[in-house]
Design a protein around this motif. Structure first.
Motif, PDB file in Angstrom:
ATOM      1  N   UNK A 285     -27.372 -15.968  42.129  1.00  0.00           N
ATOM      2  CA  UNK A 285     -28.560 -15.662  41.296  1.00  0.00           C
ATOM      3  C   UNK A 285     -29.664 -16.527  41.785  1.00  0.00           C
ATOM      4  N   UNK A 286     -29.501 -17.874  42.409  1.00  0.00           N
ATOM      5  CA  UNK A 286     -30.566 -18.852  43.002  1.00  0.00           C
ATOM      6  C   UNK A 286     -31.099 -18.048  43.937  1.00  0.00           C
TER       7      UNK A 286
ATOM      8  N   UNK B  17     -34.776 -28.679  46.910  1.00  0.00           N
ATOM      9  CA  UNK B  17     -35.081 -28.541  48.366  1.00  0.00           C
ATOM     10  C   UNK B  17     -35.603 -27.332  48.912  1.00  0.00           C
ATOM     11  N   UNK B  18     -34.978 -26.200  48.295  1.00  0.00           N
ATOM     12  CA  UNK B  18     -35.339 -24.883  48.907  1.00  0.00           C
ATOM     13  C   UNK B  18     -36.882 -24.568  48.191  1.00  0.00           C
ATOM     14  N   UNK B  19     -37.305 -25.101  47.112  1.00  0.00           N
ATOM     15  CA  UNK B  19     -38.564 -24.685  46.563  1.00  0.00           C
ATOM     16  C   UNK B  19     -39.624 -25.785  47.576  1.00  0.00           C
TER      17      UNK B  19
ATOM     18  N   UNK C 192     -34.730 -16.648  44.560  1.00  0.00           N
ATOM     19  CA  UNK C 192     -35.839 -16.803  45.680  1.00  0.00           C
ATOM     20  C   UNK C 192     -36.540 -15.780  46.418  1.00  0.00           C
ATOM     21  N   UNK C 193     -35.538 -14.694  46.465  1.00  0.00           N
ATOM     22  CA  UNK C 193     -35.911 -13.528  47.163  1.00  0.00           C
ATOM     23  C   UNK C 193     -36.902 -12.790  46.365  1.00  0.00           C
ATOM     24  N   UNK C 194     -36.776 -12.788  44.855  1.00  0.00           N
ATOM     25  CA  UNK C 194     -37.890 -11.993  44.138  1.00  0.00           C
ATOM     26  C   UNK C 194     -39.253 -12.907  44.329  1.00  0.00           C
TER      27      UNK C 194
END
Lengths: 338, 338
Positions: free
Chosen positions: B89-90, B155-157, B94-96
């Motif tokens: 889901x995470x 961190x991804x953001x 992020x793909x969306x």
């Protein structure tokens, strides 16, 4: 339907946020420190964009409610500072994403972040603040608090999607509108006031009472936000007046004006909400119809009902300064003009 | 610089994902059930939009890694099914948001969600899935897992914002690029493989080993993703070929072609990355320069290094089927053409 509004405070001065602001001033200093510290990042665009909105003012109602709730509960620790900051981060993230969704160009009286920094950065910094909010909650370490706020976040997102689905749909009912604002706004207010009850180890009924206070106050706040967008007597709201109209949002002043309107008026509303009549003169006509049917007033009346329920929800707590400030904040939520 | 690539498997057949797919098939059935069940909502647009992407295929690498990691650790419970769904889901959220940020029109070979459903709904359903991921983690109830995934999310953001800042910046270094892909991609791979070590109550060094496996594999995967976008021998990647070029993304094939290019070539790259030369013939010229300096191959070479580190990271675990499948997945990450 009667046009008489029973004032909450028939003879007294206008209610203000002053008591709430005074009682929470010290706590909010601590909360603001956490906010400033935790919006930092090695990627300079993040604090720049987040700071644009966060330092741009706003009432910080939600964290203030967490702080005053801690006082009402007699909680003397400092865990609520981090958690109030987490609540504000979730709120800020949703504002950033809202501005992208609504293509806003004004927020809190300033050019909104999406205009200054672009949609891509605005979406991603929203994601960052949302993640940061969860980091703060995880640091606090209460699974009960995490459950309350993760569930509120999902409900907020559902409410936002539901609002999007209702956009430009003239047949949106008051019932549906209630459900949307209950999700997109009141869920976070309810979480903000419930959290201190968890920290203060209040009884279940006190926790429910605080949650009910927040939920009803949140509904009142959103109703009045939606009223202000059409209220010719209101001060600048910090967002562009008439935004809801141009975006075809079915808020209560419109729902009621449509319901109370004659066939000619209904034709106007259908065209306007569908997006075919959104010029300045159309907005002026919309405000005229809203004034004709007194639906800004009717919306504030609805807010009055929820504010009263908020006040009654906390009636079982000791009659102290905190409770009085929370009651006056609820009264203020109805009468506020900004 | 040598053009000789030392193959991981000099004489054997091409590595595939087959062993990983077989070993995780049963576990992934359970994970997919959670995904399908928990992307539901009373707001119909949510499962419609989420389903568009989720049922659109994709390798589901991250949840598969959580499932195979559980086997490597000898974890026999089922907590990892929910958590693997949370990881997916995470990733989906992020793909969306990426598709909105990059204005993509193709994802996994299908018209991307932002084109079908619009940017607003795509942003908000991303938010919903992100919240739902946290709800799943809270239901699981491990604060250690929550810490790993909330930190990975932040961190991804940060990585995504950093990538945005580097966009159209020809001087972006390989170092900076490494740091971006380490954050935007490898952090979630690392979390996906570390979680089963927490569930299986592995030793600290085993937990670190699994995390290192995921982190290095994630870097290898992203390197090869970025290579494929310029690889004239690669199959359809499911996204539009040349997207990175048109968006002015400084990925390794470009960074190296710019570094190795003569003055005339560098002028081309400066103009192209700045957005002044992004027509089909410019893309063809870019691919020609990339072939001239063999930088797709060089990028795969770098991936080889990280894949080898991934394999070595788990060398201390018993030499069982799970470990072999994880090693082959790492080899596959280097040679894959889709």
């Amino acid at each position: 339907m009667s046009a008489n509004v029973v004032p909450l405070r028939p003879s007294g001065p206008e209610p203000t946020l002053q008591p709430l602001l005074s009682l929470t001033a010290q706590g909010m200093n601590a909360v603001n420190s956490v906010i400033l510290e935790r919006m930092q990042s090695e990627i300079p665009l993040i604090p720049a964009l987040a700071g644009h909105l966060i330092s741009g003012g706003g009432k910080r109602m939600r964290p203030m409610l967490t702080v005053i709730g801690a006082q009402l509960c007699g909680y003397h620790g400092n865990r609520h500072h981090k958690l109030a900051a987490a609540v504000e981060f979730i709120h800020t993230a949703t504002l950033l994403h809202d501005d992208v969704v609504d293509k806003s160009d004004l927020r809190r009286g300033k050019t909104s972040a999406n205009i200054v920094f672009g949609n891509p950065a605005t979406v991603l910094v929203g994601d960052f603040l949302f993640s940061r909010a969860f980091e703060l909650m995880v640091e606090d370490g209460s699974l009960r608090v995490l459950k309350i706020l993760s569930s509120a976040s999902a409900i907020i997102a559902e409410g936002e999607v539901d609002q999007l689905t209702a956009q430009r749909q003239i047949e949106t009912s008051e019932e549906r509108y209630q459900s949307i604002i209950g999700a997109k706004t009141a869920a976070l207010f309810a979480a903000a006031t419930r959290i201190p009850a968890v920290l203060g180890e209040c009884s279940e009924s006190e926790e429910r009472a605080l949650e009910e206070y927040g939920r009803n106050l949140g509904i009142a706040f959103q109703l009045v936000d939606d009223a202000i967008d059409y209220d010719s007597n209101a001060q600048e709201s910090g967002k562009d007046k008439g935004d809801d109209f141009r975006e075809g949002k079915m808020t209560l002043p419109v729902i009621l004006a449509y319901a109370r309107g004659n066939e000619e008026e209904r034709t106007f509303w259908r065209d306007a909400i569908a997006g075919f009549r959104v010029e300045d003169e159309d907005l002026a006509h919309a405000v005229k119809l809203i004034n004709r049917h007194d639906t800004v007033r009717a919306t504030r009346d609805r807010a009055h009902y929820f504010a009263q329920r908020a006040i009654d929800a906390i009636a079982g707590f000791p009659a102290n300064e905190a409770r009085a400030a929370m009651a006056e904040a609820a009264e203020f939520s109805v009468t506020r003009r900004y």
